[in-house]
Motif scaffolding. Structure first.
Motif, PDB file in Angstrom:
ATOM      1  N   PRO A 164      50.567 -29.911  14.954  1.00 38.22           N
ATOM      2  CA  PRO A 164      49.933 -29.296  16.086  1.00 38.22           C
ATOM      3  C   PRO A 164      48.391 -29.655  15.816  1.00 38.22           C
ATOM      4  N   LYS A 165      48.223 -30.282  14.547  1.00 41.86           N
ATOM      5  CA  LYS A 165      46.516 -30.552  14.242  1.00 41.86           C
ATOM      6  C   LYS A 165      46.162 -32.096  14.518  1.00 41.86           C
ATOM      7  N   LEU A 166      47.121 -32.854  14.787  1.00 40.53           N
ATOM      8  CA  LEU A 166      47.036 -34.306  15.016  1.00 40.53           C
ATOM      9  C   LEU A 166      45.835 -34.657  15.954  1.00 40.53           C
ATOM     10  N   THR A 167      46.100 -33.834  16.990  1.00 39.33           N
ATOM     11  CA  THR A 167      45.313 -34.373  18.295  1.00 39.33           C
ATOM     12  C   THR A 167      43.805 -34.021  18.086  1.00 39.33           C
ATOM     13  N   GLU A 168      43.665 -32.910  17.494  1.00 40.15           N
ATOM     14  CA  GLU A 168      42.256 -32.178  17.282  1.00 40.15           C
ATOM     15  C   GLU A 168      41.566 -33.224  16.183  1.00 40.15           C
ATOM     16  N   CYS A 169      42.536 -33.529  15.173  1.00 38.86           N
ATOM     17  CA  CYS A 169      42.054 -34.464  14.177  1.00 38.86           C
ATOM     18  C   CYS A 169      41.761 -35.889  14.449  1.00 38.86           C
ATOM     19  N   THR A 170      42.427 -36.242  15.351  1.00 37.09           N
ATOM     20  CA  THR A 170      42.018 -37.774  16.126  1.00 37.09           C
ATOM     21  C   THR A 170      40.950 -37.763  16.761  1.00 37.09           C
ATOM     22  N   ALA A 171      40.306 -36.513  17.225  1.00 35.97           N
ATOM     23  CA  ALA A 171      39.251 -36.385  17.977  1.00 35.97           C
ATOM     24  C   ALA A 171      37.915 -36.584  17.143  1.00 35.97           C
ATOM     25  N   LEU A 172      38.116 -36.492  15.884  1.00 36.31           N
ATOM     26  CA  LEU A 172      37.006 -36.270  15.146  1.00 36.31           C
ATOM     27  C   LEU A 172      36.600 -37.874  14.681  1.00 36.31           C
ATOM     28  N   LEU A 173      37.719 -38.621  14.778  1.00 35.39           N
ATOM     29  CA  LEU A 173      37.111 -40.179  14.768  1.00 35.39           C
ATOM     30  C   LEU A 173      35.994 -40.350  15.404  1.00 35.39           C
ATOM     31  N   PRO A 174      35.178 -41.489  15.304  1.00 32.97           N
ATOM     32  CA  PRO A 174      34.063 -41.716  16.101  1.00 32.97           C
ATOM     33  C   PRO A 174      34.095 -41.816  17.545  1.00 32.97           C
ATOM     34  N   PRO A 175      33.570 -40.955  18.326  1.00 26.71           N
ATOM     35  CA  PRO A 175      33.738 -40.987  19.795  1.00 26.71           C
ATOM     36  C   PRO A 175      33.280 -42.178  20.460  1.00 26.71           C
ATOM     37  N   ASP A 176      33.790 -42.674  21.480  1.00 29.00           N
ATOM     38  CA  ASP A 176      33.144 -43.558  22.303  1.00 29.00           C
ATOM     39  C   ASP A 176      32.910 -45.174  21.835  1.00 29.00           C
ATOM     40  N   VAL A 177      33.835 -45.300  20.504  1.00 25.80           N
ATOM     41  CA  VAL A 177      33.674 -46.380  19.719  1.00 25.80           C
ATOM     42  C   VAL A 177      35.099 -47.061  19.751  1.00 25.80           C
ATOM     43  N   PRO A 178      35.299 -47.886  20.306  1.00 24.56           N
ATOM     44  CA  PRO A 178      36.660 -48.728  20.345  1.00 24.56           C
ATOM     45  C   PRO A 178      37.364 -48.851  18.931  1.00 24.56           C
ATOM     46  N   LEU A 179      38.411 -48.431  18.885  1.00 25.44           N
ATOM     47  CA  LEU A 179      39.129 -48.846  17.661  1.00 25.44           C
ATOM     48  C   LEU A 179      40.396 -49.758  17.739  1.00 25.44           C
ATOM     49  N   ALA A 180      40.780 -50.527  16.906  1.00 26.38           N
ATOM     50  CA  ALA A 180      41.627 -51.440  17.193  1.00 26.38           C
ATOM     51  C   ALA A 180      43.200 -50.886  17.128  1.00 26.38           C
ATOM     52  N   ALA A 181      43.100 -49.624  16.258  1.00 24.27           N
ATOM     53  CA  ALA A 181      44.444 -49.139  15.976  1.00 24.27           C
ATOM     54  C   ALA A 181      44.148 -47.950  15.246  1.00 24.27           C
ATOM     55  N   VAL A 182      45.088 -46.937  15.052  1.00 22.04           N
ATOM     56  CA  VAL A 182      45.060 -45.663  14.225  1.00 22.04           C
ATOM     57  C   VAL A 182      46.133 -45.430  13.757  1.00 22.04           C
TER      58      VAL A 182
END
Length: 266
Positions: free
Chosen positions: A71-89
């Protein structure tokens, strides 16, 4: 009152192209001591950046504690740099990916990053075996038996034959990160069987990268680890070559010279 600072003319302000750096996201356990170092060793850091968010986790690595991360994964993913393109997670936990399910992990990450290519170590290992052309594996895990059992079921359910499987019976992933290379070598050699076409060293906490090349030399067969397979998948999705090569970083094994089946992670 301080005097106002002089302001530079905007004509001297230049910004680099944001596409000059390929950015990769990693969700690591709060207790993880291994993943960041392993990934950084293989990424070409002059052209790539690793961005890590930590998800709350408490030892021991029981199935209940692994499930609690879901249940924590979505909120944790949102902590990655916002509005910055990522090639993958990458969600850097093999046992939790198996416990929660690859698809469920990917869905939770994509709830925060729609359309994002998602790597789990378990799916990366499956893709690695496919790229290496093997179906019969021997498997070593550092986990407790109750956590190791589902690993064998996972690979069997995906069409692989686990010809031998042993675990070290450890409960604390920070202790797993301190397992010596000699211990990993001895345990890996003991779990191998002649009929096994490859050896899998499971767990992103296990510091296995430094023994892969030596094991391949001793065994005469491919060796896949959780972090090596995840790194291989991330490099492929990002369109990057390993930092040292060709064909692969010293000690990282033959897998990194194989093409990545990108569709597995999209």
């Amino acid at each position: 009152m301080l005097p106002p600072l002089p302001q530079r003319s905007p004509s001297v302000l230049a910004l680099d192209d944001p596409a000059a750096i390929t950015r990769i996201g990693v969700i690591a356990l709060a207790t993880d001591l291994t993943s960041e170092r392993d990934f950084a060793r293989g990424l070409p850091l002059e052209r790539a950046a690793l961005h890590v968010a930590r998800v709350a986790f408490a030892n021991p690595t029981t199935l209940d504690n692994l499930r609690a991360m879901g249940p924590k994964l979505t909120e944790c993913t949102a902590l990655l740099p916002p509005d910055v393109p990522l090639a993958a997670v990458c969600y850097s936990c093999t046992s939790a990916s198996v416990t929660l399910g690859d698809r469920e992990v990917a869905a939770a990450i994509r709830a925060a990053r729609p359309g994002m290519p998602v790597v789990t170590p378990s799916a990366a290992a499956r893709a690695a075996f496919g790229a290496l052309g093997v179906t019969r594996i021997a498997m070593l895990t550092p986990y407790l038996p109750e956590t190791s059992g589902p690993m064998e079921v996972y690979f069997t359910d995906h069409g692989f034959s686990v010809v031998n499987h042993q675990c070290l019976g450890m409960a604390d992933d920070q202790e797993m990160a301190r397992v010596s290379p000699a211990t990993i070598m001895d345990a890996a050699l003991a779990v191998d069987r002649p009929e096994a076409e490859a050896l899998f060293l499971s767990c992103t906490a296990l510091p296995a990268l430094d023994v892969i090349a030596a094991l391949e030399d001793r065994l005469g067969k491919p060796v896949v680890s959780s972090n090596q397979a995840s790194l291989w998948a991330l490099l492929g999705l990002a369109g990057l070559e390993p930092r040292v090569g060709p064909p692969a970083p010293a000690g990282f094994g033959q897998l990194l010279s194989r093409p990545v089946p990108l569709s597995v992670f999209l």
